[in-house]
Structures are given as structure tokens and as C-alpha cells.
Scaffold this active site. Structure first.
Site, PDB file in Angstrom:
ATOM      1  N   LYS A  47      70.489 -43.431 -18.259  1.00 47.25           N
ATOM      2  CA  LYS A  47      70.476 -41.967 -18.075  1.00 47.25           C
ATOM      3  C   LYS A  47      71.872 -41.408 -17.816  1.00 47.25           C
ATOM      4  O   LYS A  47      72.208 -40.332 -18.301  1.00 47.25           O
ATOM      5  CB  LYS A  47      69.556 -41.587 -16.908  1.00 47.25           C
ATOM      6  CG  LYS A  47      68.082 -41.865 -17.166  1.00 47.25           C
ATOM      7  CD  LYS A  47      67.242 -41.380 -15.996  1.00 47.25           C
ATOM      8  CE  LYS A  47      65.833 -41.878 -16.088  1.00 47.25           C
ATOM      9  NZ  LYS A  47      64.953 -41.350 -15.036  1.00 47.25           N
ATOM     10  N   TYR A 205      54.407 -44.620  -8.349  1.00 50.20           N
ATOM     11  CA  TYR A 205      53.040 -44.434  -8.839  1.00 50.20           C
ATOM     12  C   TYR A 205      52.284 -45.753  -8.953  1.00 50.20           C
ATOM     13  O   TYR A 205      51.085 -45.771  -9.174  1.00 50.20           O
ATOM     14  CB  TYR A 205      53.032 -43.699 -10.185  1.00 50.20           C
ATOM     15  CG  TYR A 205      54.046 -44.229 -11.171  1.00 50.20           C
ATOM     16  CD1 TYR A 205      53.786 -45.353 -11.922  1.00 50.20           C
ATOM     17  CD2 TYR A 205      55.285 -43.603 -11.304  1.00 50.20           C
ATOM     18  CE1 TYR A 205      54.730 -45.844 -12.807  1.00 50.20           C
ATOM     19  CE2 TYR A 205      56.231 -44.082 -12.182  1.00 50.20           C
ATOM     20  CZ  TYR A 205      55.950 -45.208 -12.940  1.00 50.20           C
ATOM     21  OH  TYR A 205      56.893 -45.695 -13.799  1.00 50.20           O
TER      22      TYR A 205
HETATM   23  N1  LIG Z   1      57.603 -40.945 -10.850  1.00 52.55           N
HETATM   24  C1  LIG Z   1      58.656 -40.961 -11.628  1.00 52.55           C
HETATM   25  O1  LIG Z   1      58.637 -40.450 -12.759  1.00 52.55           O
HETATM   26  C2  LIG Z   1      59.945 -41.572 -11.119  1.00 52.55           C
HETATM   27  C3  LIG Z   1      61.162 -41.252 -11.733  1.00 52.55           C
HETATM   28  C4  LIG Z   1      62.339 -41.827 -11.223  1.00 52.55           C
HETATM   29  C5  LIG Z   1      62.286 -42.692 -10.136  1.00 52.55           C
HETATM   30  N2  LIG Z   1      61.075 -43.000  -9.578  1.00 52.55           N
HETATM   31  C6  LIG Z   1      61.010 -43.906  -8.406  1.00 52.55           C
HETATM   32  O2  LIG Z   1      61.919 -43.430  -7.411  1.00 52.55           O
HETATM   33  C7  LIG Z   1      62.443 -44.529  -6.671  1.00 52.55           C
HETATM   34  C8  LIG Z   1      63.966 -44.461  -6.628  1.00 52.55           C
HETATM   35  O3  LIG Z   1      64.496 -44.598  -7.943  1.00 52.55           O
HETATM   36  P1  LIG Z   1      66.077 -44.415  -8.234  1.00 52.55           P
HETATM   37  O4  LIG Z   1      66.225 -44.369  -9.700  1.00 52.55           O
HETATM   38  O5  LIG Z   1      66.636 -43.307  -7.396  1.00 52.55           O
HETATM   39  O6  LIG Z   1      66.675 -45.796  -7.671  1.00 52.55           O
HETATM   40  P2  LIG Z   1      68.107 -46.041  -7.043  1.00 52.55           P
HETATM   41  O7  LIG Z   1      69.131 -45.124  -7.608  1.00 52.55           O
HETATM   42  O8  LIG Z   1      68.320 -47.513  -7.126  1.00 52.55           O
HETATM   43  O9  LIG Z   1      67.937 -45.646  -5.471  1.00 52.55           O
HETATM   44  C9  LIG Z   1      67.137 -46.443  -4.628  1.00 52.55           C
HETATM   45  C10 LIG Z   1      66.953 -45.739  -3.284  1.00 52.55           C
HETATM   46  O10 LIG Z   1      66.053 -46.540  -2.494  1.00 52.55           O
HETATM   47  C11 LIG Z   1      66.725 -46.952  -1.290  1.00 52.55           C
HETATM   48  N3  LIG Z   1      66.316 -48.318  -0.962  1.00 52.55           N
HETATM   49  C12 LIG Z   1      66.167 -49.359  -1.822  1.00 52.55           C
HETATM   50  N4  LIG Z   1      65.801 -50.459  -1.141  1.00 52.55           N
HETATM   51  C13 LIG Z   1      65.720 -50.110   0.176  1.00 52.55           C
HETATM   52  C14 LIG Z   1      65.401 -50.817   1.374  1.00 52.55           C
HETATM   53  N5  LIG Z   1      65.077 -52.117   1.356  1.00 52.55           N
HETATM   54  N6  LIG Z   1      65.399 -50.135   2.539  1.00 52.55           N
HETATM   55  C15 LIG Z   1      65.737 -48.813   2.567  1.00 52.55           C
HETATM   56  N7  LIG Z   1      66.054 -48.095   1.468  1.00 52.55           N
HETATM   57  C16 LIG Z   1      66.054 -48.744   0.290  1.00 52.55           C
HETATM   58  C17 LIG Z   1      68.196 -46.891  -1.626  1.00 52.55           C
HETATM   59  O11 LIG Z   1      68.935 -46.813  -0.421  1.00 52.55           O
HETATM   60  P3  LIG Z   1      70.493 -47.231  -0.389  1.00 52.55           P
HETATM   61  O12 LIG Z   1      71.254 -46.059  -0.929  1.00 52.55           O
HETATM   62  O13 LIG Z   1      70.749 -47.503   1.037  1.00 52.55           O
HETATM   63  O14 LIG Z   1      70.630 -48.454  -1.265  1.00 52.55           O
HETATM   64  C18 LIG Z   1      68.248 -45.615  -2.478  1.00 52.55           C
HETATM   65  O15 LIG Z   1      68.173 -44.478  -1.668  1.00 52.55           O
HETATM   66  C19 LIG Z   1      61.908 -45.795  -7.334  1.00 52.55           C
HETATM   67  O16 LIG Z   1      60.796 -46.231  -6.609  1.00 52.55           O
HETATM   68  C20 LIG Z   1      61.480 -45.339  -8.714  1.00 52.55           C
HETATM   69  O17 LIG Z   1      60.421 -46.125  -9.209  1.00 52.55           O
HETATM   70  C21 LIG Z   1      59.912 -42.450 -10.042  1.00 52.55           C
END
Ligand SMILES: NC(=O)c1ccc[n+]([C@@H]2O[C@H](COP(=O)([O-])OP(=O)(O)OC[C@H]3O[C@@H](n4cnc5c(N)ncnc54)[C@H](OP(=O)(O)O)[C@@H]3O)[C@@H](O)[C@H]2O)c1
Length: 262
Positions: A47, A205
């Protein structure tokens, strides 16, 4: 969900998944364009990488600095042009409004996370007129940086880092916590109580009900998972490509069958 929608619309199109290494994204995009693709979707990590690779950026992609949908158009000179969009942000707003009946204008929202999805959420929520945004993230520096960015773009929104004191209209989980059954809750219930919240949205989800949503529901909050966001970003992408209304219920049924097996 796209193939079900194409069938319902009588379109002789196919939606296929391809795994492309990030260093091959440029050639993959050019190849798709050369082969006459109508468009495509991109997911992590493409992206952000796609932003400088498309010839035109829609406002939706410019605001979020990320492209999840590409359309190949033919311009007035008969040349094919690639245009990047971002349908994730509007999809989140639509899901929160439709699935939770939360009015975002002047709302107070607690956002958990500061990764790519949280960034998109924070900027879109601020653009939608949310009055107060509180940001909490494991890595505090990332929340601080995101707050600074949101304040720069949207000075009318009050953006703070840390748990809010009073009530909020919505708690949004944009962390990856909840994807695994053994994961801890993404929020600290000694610092924030569900009694302070009206509604909770989890971008996750699968599983359909995370421990975050279970605890919010048990405390009487309205809850919704990220399926609506996934559905609406896909529906909007389809509308960009096909220039017609997406058959939403057909897409929802196909998506639920694929993700939850029902
Ligand atoms: N429904 C949808 O269409 C949709 C679309 C996009 C994303 N999502 C979901 O949204 C979530 C985030 O996605 P993203 O793309 O933003 O991922 P990302 O950029 O990798 O960000 C991950 C986030 O989760 C936190 N995190 C990960 N492991 C953790 C842990 N063990 N303890 C505390 N915090 C933790 C990270 O904190 P740090 O900064 O401290 O690492 C960061 O804030 C995912 O679950 C993804 O599946 C859903």
C-alpha cells in the site's frame, strides 16, 4: 466477494490473487496495465510502496499516503493511465456509522494502535469531524508522532496521547492484538473502564469476536468486528472499476462464507 459481485452484475471479469515480492511491485503493476487489467487491490506492504508507482493519485490516497486500489483508465489521448485510490478509510467510517450507529461529528474516540491501519483511522476520523481523539500504543513514540501528524493536518481536532479521563463514543482497536487466541487485551482496563465507552469497533474480523469485543459487549457496549470495513473497502473498489453500485448483500454473503464458513 468480488467474483460473486461480478456474477451478480453480469460482468465477464475475474478477481485473482497474486503474490508479488515488494521489489517486483513496479513490474507487476506495469504488467497488469499492459495486459489490460481493469484494476487491482494491494495489501501490506504494497500500500505504501505503490504511492510513487501510480501515475495519478486520488485525494483519498493522497490524504492517507497509501494506495489499496488501482484503476487502469484510458485517457483522452488513448493512453492507459494508472490511478491510485484508498478505500480503507471511507470503509472504516461507513462501518462505524452503519454497524454501530455512532455519529462521528463532534465525537470522542479512543484509538488503540499506531500502525498503518491506525494512521488511516486517525486521519479519516479527524477529517470526519471527530472532536477529540485519544491515542494509545505499545510503542509510545509512534502514538506521539501520529498525534503530531493529525494535529498538523486537522488543527480543529483535539488529539492527545494516553487514556482519556471522561466518556468516549467509540473505542477502536487498530492493533494486531486479538488475532491470536492467547493475545492480551489491546487496552489496559485498570487505566480505562468500559463504563466510559458507548461502542467498540475491532478492525480484526477473524476471529469474529475477539476478547476485546467480548469484554466490551459484557459491559453493555455496542460492538462490531472488522468485517464491515473489509466489505465496504471492497465494495467501493468495485464501484471505482465498474462505475455502478456494488451488490452489497451478495458481497457480504460471499465474504462471510469465505471467512467464517457460513
Ligand atoms: N478490517 C479491515 O479491513 C482491516 C484493514 C486493515 C487492517 N486491519 C487489522 O488492523 C490491525 C492492524 O493492522 P496494521 O496494518 O496497522 O498493522 P501494523 O502497521 O503492523 O500495526 C500493528 C499495530 O499493532 C500493535 N501491536 C502488534 N503487536 C502487539 C503486541 N504484542 N502488543 C501490543 N501492541 C501490538 C503495534 O504496536 P507497536 O507500534 O508498538 O508495534 C501497532 O500499533 C490488524 O489486526 C489487521 O488485521 C483490518
Amino acid at each position: 466477494m468480488h467474483n460473486a459481485a461480478f456474477a451478480a452484475l453480469g460482468l465477464n471479469w475475474r478477481y485473482l490473487a497474486f503474490e508479488v515480492p515488494p521489489d517486483q511491485l513496479k513490474s507487476a503493476l506495469l504488467g497488469a496495465q499492459q495486459m489490460g487489467f481493469i484494476g487491482l487491490n494491494l495489501t501490506v506492504p504494497h500500500k505504501l510502496l505503490a504511492v510513487p508507482l501510480v501515475e495519478e493519485l486520488d485525494d483519498s490516497a493522497r490524504l492517507l499516503g497509501a494506495v489499496n486500489t488501482v484503476q487502469f483508465l484510458t485517457n483522452a489521448a488513448g493512453k492507459s493511465v494508472s490511478r491510485g485510490y484508498n478505500t480503507d478509510g471511507d470503509a472504516l467510517l461507513r462501518a462505524v456509522r452503519e454497524d454501530l450507529q455512532v455519529e462521528l461529528q463532534n465525537a470522542r474516540v479512543l484509538v488503540l494502535g499506531a500502525g498503518g491501519a491506525a494512521r488511516a483511522a486517525v486521519l479519516k476520523l479527524a477529517a470526519a469531524g471527530v472532536a477529540e481523539l485519544a491515542l494509545v500504543n505499545r510503542t509510545g513514540d509512534k502514538a506521539t508522532k501520529l498525534a503530531q501528524e493529525a494535529r498538523r493536518f486537522f488543527p480543529a481536532t483535539n488529539v492527545s496521547v494516553g487514556y482519556p479521563r471522561g466518556s468516549v463514543d467509540l473505542v477502536l482497536n487498530a492493533t494486531a492484538l486479538g488475532l491470536q487466541p492467547a493475545d492480551a487485551l489491546p487496552l489496559d482496563l485498570t487505566a480505562f473502564s468500559w463504563a466510559q465507552a458507548r461502542a467498540a469497533y475491532d478492525m480484526i474480523y477473524r476471529p469474529a469476536e475477539t476478547a476485546f469485543l467480548q469484554s466490551a459487549k459484557a459491559a453493555g457496549c455496542r460492538t462490531a468486528n472488522g468485517l464491515g470495513m473489509l466489505l465496504y473497502q471492497g465494495a467501493r473498489a468495485l464501484e471505482i472499476w465498474a462505475q455502478t453500485a456494488a451488490p452489497l448483500e451478495v458481497m457480504r454473503t460471499a465474504l462471510e462464507a469465505s471467512i467464517h464458513g457460513r
